[in-house]
Write an enzyme that holds these catalytic residues in place. Structure first.
Site, short mmCIF file in Angstrom:
data_model
loop_
_atom_site.label_atom_id
_atom_site.label_comp_id
_atom_site.label_asym_id
_atom_site.label_seq_id
_atom_site.Cartn_x
_atom_site.Cartn_y
_atom_site.Cartn_z
N ARG A 1 -28.76 11.88 16.30
CA ARG A 1 -28.77 12.59 17.58
C ARG A 1 -27.76 11.97 18.55
NH1 ARG A 1 -33.15 16.22 18.17
NH2 ARG A 1 -34.63 15.94 16.48
N MET B 1 -31.86 24.65 21.46
CA MET B 1 -33.05 24.20 20.77
C MET B 1 -32.88 22.85 20.09
SD MET B 1 -35.11 26.42 21.69
CE MET B 1 -36.56 26.12 20.70
N ILE C 1 -33.57 18.65 20.89
CA ILE C 1 -34.05 17.62 21.79
C ILE C 1 -32.93 16.63 22.02
CG2 ILE C 1 -35.74 15.78 22.09
CD1 ILE C 1 -37.65 17.49 20.32
N HIS D 1 -37.67 27.59 30.46
CA HIS D 1 -38.71 27.51 29.43
C HIS D 1 -39.62 28.72 29.58
CE1 HIS D 1 -41.46 25.55 26.61
NE2 HIS D 1 -42.45 25.89 27.42
N VAL E 1 -37.31 39.49 30.93
CA VAL E 1 -36.76 40.23 32.09
C VAL E 1 -36.77 39.33 33.33
CG1 VAL E 1 -37.17 42.16 33.67
CG2 VAL E 1 -37.39 42.50 31.19
N1 LIG Z 1 -34.87 15.33 26.07
C1 LIG Z 1 -35.01 16.67 26.27
N2 LIG Z 1 -34.30 17.51 25.50
C2 LIG Z 1 -34.45 18.86 25.68
C3 LIG Z 1 -35.36 19.38 26.63
C4 LIG Z 1 -36.10 18.45 27.43
O1 LIG Z 1 -36.91 18.86 28.31
N3 LIG Z 1 -35.89 17.11 27.23
N4 LIG Z 1 -35.58 20.77 26.73
C5 LIG Z 1 -35.24 21.47 25.50
C6 LIG Z 1 -35.50 22.94 25.43
N5 LIG Z 1 -36.77 23.15 24.69
C7 LIG Z 1 -37.78 23.82 25.37
O2 LIG Z 1 -37.59 24.30 26.52
C8 LIG Z 1 -36.97 22.70 23.35
C9 LIG Z 1 -35.88 22.61 22.50
C10 LIG Z 1 -36.05 22.15 21.19
C11 LIG Z 1 -37.30 21.81 20.70
C12 LIG Z 1 -37.43 21.30 19.30
O3 LIG Z 1 -38.52 21.11 18.79
N6 LIG Z 1 -36.25 21.12 18.63
C13 LIG Z 1 -36.19 20.57 17.25
C14 LIG Z 1 -35.37 21.47 16.36
C15 LIG Z 1 -35.80 22.90 16.48
C16 LIG Z 1 -34.74 23.83 15.83
O4 LIG Z 1 -33.63 23.35 15.53
O5 LIG Z 1 -35.08 25.02 15.66
C17 LIG Z 1 -35.47 19.23 17.26
O6 LIG Z 1 -34.63 18.99 18.19
O7 LIG Z 1 -35.70 18.48 16.30
C18 LIG Z 1 -38.40 21.90 21.55
C19 LIG Z 1 -38.25 22.35 22.87
C20 LIG Z 1 -33.80 21.15 25.13
N7 LIG Z 1 -33.71 19.72 24.90
N1 LIG Z 2 -37.87 25.64 24.61
C1 LIG Z 2 -36.71 26.40 25.00
C2 LIG Z 2 -36.99 27.87 24.82
O1 LIG Z 2 -37.89 28.27 24.11
N2 LIG Z 2 -36.17 28.68 25.50
C3 LIG Z 2 -36.30 30.10 25.41
O2 LIG Z 2 -35.46 30.59 24.37
C4 LIG Z 2 -35.11 31.94 24.68
C5 LIG Z 2 -33.62 32.04 24.54
O3 LIG Z 2 -33.26 33.38 24.64
P1 LIG Z 2 -31.69 33.72 24.92
O4 LIG Z 2 -30.88 32.96 23.87
O5 LIG Z 2 -31.67 35.22 24.73
O6 LIG Z 2 -31.38 33.27 26.31
C6 LIG Z 2 -35.55 32.20 26.15
O7 LIG Z 2 -36.75 32.96 26.18
C7 LIG Z 2 -35.82 30.79 26.67
O8 LIG Z 2 -36.84 30.76 27.67
#
Ligand SMILES: Nc1nc2c(c(=O)[nH]1)N[C@@H](CN(C=O)c1ccc(C(=O)N[C@@H](CCC(=O)O)C(=O)O)cc1)CN2
Ligand SMILES: NCC(=O)N[C@@H]1O[C@H](COP(=O)([O-])[O-])[C@@H](O)[C@H]1O
Length: 219
Positions: A71, A96, A98, A115, A178
């Site tokens: 990472r 998506m 972390i 979110h 929306v």
């Molecule tokens: N340190 C932080 N990183 C991120 C945050 C945060 O608040 N602190 N917000 C996320 C967005 N998010 C939800 O809003 C979110 C994104 C990713 C995951 C997750 O489980 N990711 C996995 C892989 C998933 C995949 O590739 O489909 C991972 O990273 O291993 C949970 C919540 C953005 N980053």
């Molecule tokens: N944890 C992060 C998460 O779930 N985010 C969500 O992913 C979608 C992205 O849609 P988009 O690519 O059409 O904007 C959105 O609904 C956003 O809130």
């Protein structure tokens, strides 16, 4: 003579279709919008949002997380792209991955996320299914500053929607998105214009923005 205020240079980070990114790109076309979208990055080369950004004339590139051993080196590659573009604010929009504590702390107060729940309810994934399972009558979306702990950052703005009889995850998601498309451009404008700042772990709203914040939070 009024001196034009420089627009905040924004990068949007995506992983998928990029509908929030499109809403932000469209909002930023307004001459008085306080931010300009100058870069789109995706951790997935197959993200449909990359083509949508390019079609809008915005530089858009994949930084494939699978191409890095860990990472920290993925985040360093993101940082290099952001530095080269002179980015001032990172907007996560369906991004998506972390992010490492070091990266998040380096961008403290300059990185936000949207979110699909009314945080602090339903952190993590599958928020619509979980809201239905919990019997919620209200659901929605949250714009927050990003901190190392997932989905735990100080809240900038929220929008709520009713959960209706017969809703499933898809119908609820369609109602929430929306509101996302309305809320995020308003929240980015508020931050880019200095109307909201992260101060001591809390969001502080400038006096002049309080009315804007009230409008923002109206249903
Ligand atoms: N340190 C932080 N990183 C991120 C945050 C945060 O608040 N602190 N917000 C996320 C967005 N998010 C939800 O809003 C979110 C994104 C990713 C995951 C997750 O489980 N990711 C996995 C892989 C998933 C995949 O590739 O489909 C991972 O990273 O291993 C949970 C919540 C953005 N980053
Ligand atoms: N944890 C992060 C998460 O779930 N985010 C969500 O992913 C979608 C992205 O849609 P988009 O690519 O059409 O904007 C959105 O609904 C956003 O809130």
């Amino acid at each position: 003579m009024t001196v034009p205020v420089a627009k905040k240079r924004v990068a949007i980070l995506i992983s998928g279709r990029g509908s929030n990114m499109v809403s932000l790109i469209e909002a930023a076309r307004a001459p008085d919008y306080p931010a300009e979208i100058v870069l789109v990055l995706s951790n997935r080369p197959d993200a449909a949002g990359l083509a949508r950004a390019q079609a809008a004339g915005i530089p858009a590139r994949a930084v494939d997380h699978k191409a890095f051993p860990d990472r920290a080196r993925f985040d360093a590659a993101l940082q290099a792209e952001l530095d080269a573009a002179g980015i001032e604010l990172i907007v996560l929009a369906g991004f998506m991955r972390i992010l490492t504590d070091a990266f998040v702390e380096a961008w403290s107060g300059r990185m936000i996320n949207i979110h699909p729940s009314l945080l602090p309810l339903f952190k993590g994934t599958h928020t619509h299914e979980r809201a239905l399972e919990a019997g919620m009558r209200l659901h929605g979306c949250t714009v927050h500053y990003v901190v190392p702990e997932l989905d735990a950052g100080p809240i900038v703005a929220q929008a709520a929607v009713p959960v209706l009889p017969g809703d499933d995850a898809d119908s609820l998601a369609a109602r929430v998105i929306v509101q996302e498309h309305r809320l995020y451009p308003q929240a980015v404008a508020l931050i880019a214009s200095g109307g909201a700042v992260l101060d001591g772990g809390r969001v502080r709203f400038a006096e002049r923005a309080r009315a804007a914040e009230d409008a923002l939070l109206s249903l």
